[in-house]
Design a protein around this motif. Structure first.
Motif, PDB file in Angstrom:
ATOM      1  N   THR A 183      45.071  36.305  41.899  1.00  0.00           N
ATOM      2  CA  THR A 183      44.503  37.641  42.061  1.00  0.00           C
ATOM      3  C   THR A 183      45.613  38.679  41.992  1.00  0.00           C
ATOM      4  OG1 THR A 183      44.700  37.500  44.470  1.00  0.00           O
ATOM      5  CG2 THR A 183      42.613  36.791  43.493  1.00  0.00           C
TER       6      THR A 183
ATOM      7  N   ILE B 176      45.257  45.664  44.150  1.00  0.00           N
ATOM      8  CA  ILE B 176      45.441  47.074  43.803  1.00  0.00           C
ATOM      9  C   ILE B 176      45.431  47.888  45.100  1.00  0.00           C
ATOM     10  CG2 ILE B 176      44.523  49.041  42.521  1.00  0.00           C
ATOM     11  CD1 ILE B 176      43.251  47.094  40.588  1.00  0.00           C
TER      12      ILE B 176
ATOM     13  N   LYS C 177      47.269  52.299  39.471  1.00  0.00           N
ATOM     14  CA  LYS C 177      46.000  51.581  39.553  1.00  0.00           C
ATOM     15  C   LYS C 177      45.540  51.128  38.176  1.00  0.00           C
ATOM     16  CE  LYS C 177      44.297  53.819  43.770  1.00  0.00           C
ATOM     17  NZ  LYS C 177      43.328  54.774  44.350  1.00  0.00           N
ATOM     18  N   MET C 178      45.720  51.975  37.173  1.00  0.00           N
ATOM     19  CA  MET C 178      45.322  51.610  35.823  1.00  0.00           C
ATOM     20  C   MET C 178      46.119  50.407  35.338  1.00  0.00           C
ATOM     21  SD  MET C 178      45.554  53.806  32.259  1.00  0.00           S
ATOM     22  CE  MET C 178      47.335  53.556  32.143  1.00  0.00           C
TER      23      MET C 178
ATOM     24  N   GLU D  48      45.055  47.277  37.194  1.00  0.00           N
ATOM     25  CA  GLU D  48      43.755  46.807  36.719  1.00  0.00           C
ATOM     26  C   GLU D  48      43.908  46.089  35.377  1.00  0.00           C
ATOM     27  OE1 GLU D  48      39.913  45.786  36.132  1.00  0.00           O
ATOM     28  OE2 GLU D  48      40.898  46.388  37.990  1.00  0.00           O
TER      29      GLU D  48
ATOM     30  N   ARG E 288      45.315  42.741  36.138  1.00  0.00           N
ATOM     31  CA  ARG E 288      44.295  41.865  36.709  1.00  0.00           C
ATOM     32  C   ARG E 288      43.406  41.290  35.612  1.00  0.00           C
ATOM     33  NH1 ARG E 288      40.883  43.892  41.796  1.00  0.00           N
ATOM     34  NH2 ARG E 288      40.147  45.515  40.338  1.00  0.00           N
ATOM     35  N   ARG E 289      43.038  42.119  34.661  1.00  0.00           N
ATOM     36  CA  ARG E 289      42.218  41.645  33.545  1.00  0.00           C
ATOM     37  C   ARG E 289      42.992  40.646  32.693  1.00  0.00           C
ATOM     38  NH1 ARG E 289      37.981  45.553  31.655  1.00  0.00           N
ATOM     39  NH2 ARG E 289      38.571  44.914  29.558  1.00  0.00           N
TER      40      ARG E 289
END
Length: 230
Positions: A12, A15, A24-25, A28, A31-32
């Motif tokens: 995982t 954020i 954050k972008m 993310e 994470r993807r």
């Protein structure tokens, strides 16, 4: 291993609420990418990194990224380096390079430039094994393979950007440590064959941290062989 247990290994990416919008972008996107890497390895050439315990392949890039973090590479400041760490084996280990690259770009959805850099870095670390020649002996084919692998390693050592080269350094050290954990004496030759990768250690973000890790692994190899002789 069932799909449920396999998927439970997927790392995982947290954020933090205090992160900036830009951070954050990027987190993310990372994470993807991690989820994408886990899925692609699951359906790739070698879904399991280690046998017979059956750990999914994702444990290896996770270890590589962990080492990069010890060396001072952080996703928010060094997104490409960390992303290449997570994806460094994807093109090499999955069955459709074009589809894999498209999946990487889809994960890094918000920044085409970063996606281009990550794909380029992963390509640079991908070894294309020569096809076996049925008219040659096994020894001859092995020699061709070994020569191609040496050239591949030398090319990375000489030409890769340092933020990509450090991923290969971490990869080589993590693989060596896996050999050591398994009690495999091949660890010594494997590290030595990649010794040229560390000639540019001084360019790393924290060169002393890289040198400490390298020395630790070399010391562990020395202990292994001392125990064998004893």
């Amino acid at each position: 291993m069932t799909a449920k247990k396999y998927d439970a290994y997927c790392p995982t990416v947290t954020i933090p609420a205090a992160a900036t919008d830009a951070e954050k972008m990027r987190l993310e996107m990372l994470r993807r990418l991690v989820r994408t890497a886990h899925r692609l390895h699951k359906n790739g050439k070698t879904p399991f990194r280690h046998q017979p315990d059956g750990r999914p392949y994702i444990v290896h890039p996770q270890a590589v990224v962990g080492l990069l973090e010890e060396w001072g590479y952080d996703c928010r400041d060094d997104f490409v380096t960390v992303a290449v760490g997570w994806g460094h084996d994807l093109i090499e280990e999955t069955v459709d390079a074009a589809a894999t690259e498209a999946a990487i770009r889809k994960a890094i959805f918000a920044d085409v430039r970063l996606a281009d850099e990550v794909v380029a870095g992963i390509r640079a670390l991908s070894f294309a094994a020569p096809e076996t020649d049925p008219e040659k002996t096994q020894d001859e084919n092995n020699a061709i393979y070994d020569a191609a692998k040496r050239e591949y390693i030398l090319n990375i050592a000489r030409t890769a950007p340092i933020n990509v080269l450090v991923v290969k350094m971490a990869d080589r050290l993590c693989n060596t440590m896996d050999f050591l954990k398994a009690g495999n004496p091949w660890a010594k030759n494997y590290l030595e064959q990649g010794r040229c990768l560390f000639e540019r250690t001084g360019e790393a973000k924290d060169s002393l941290a890289v040198e400490r890790t390298l020395k630790h692994v070399q010391d562990e190899i020395g202990r292994m062989f001392a125990e064998v002789k004893g």
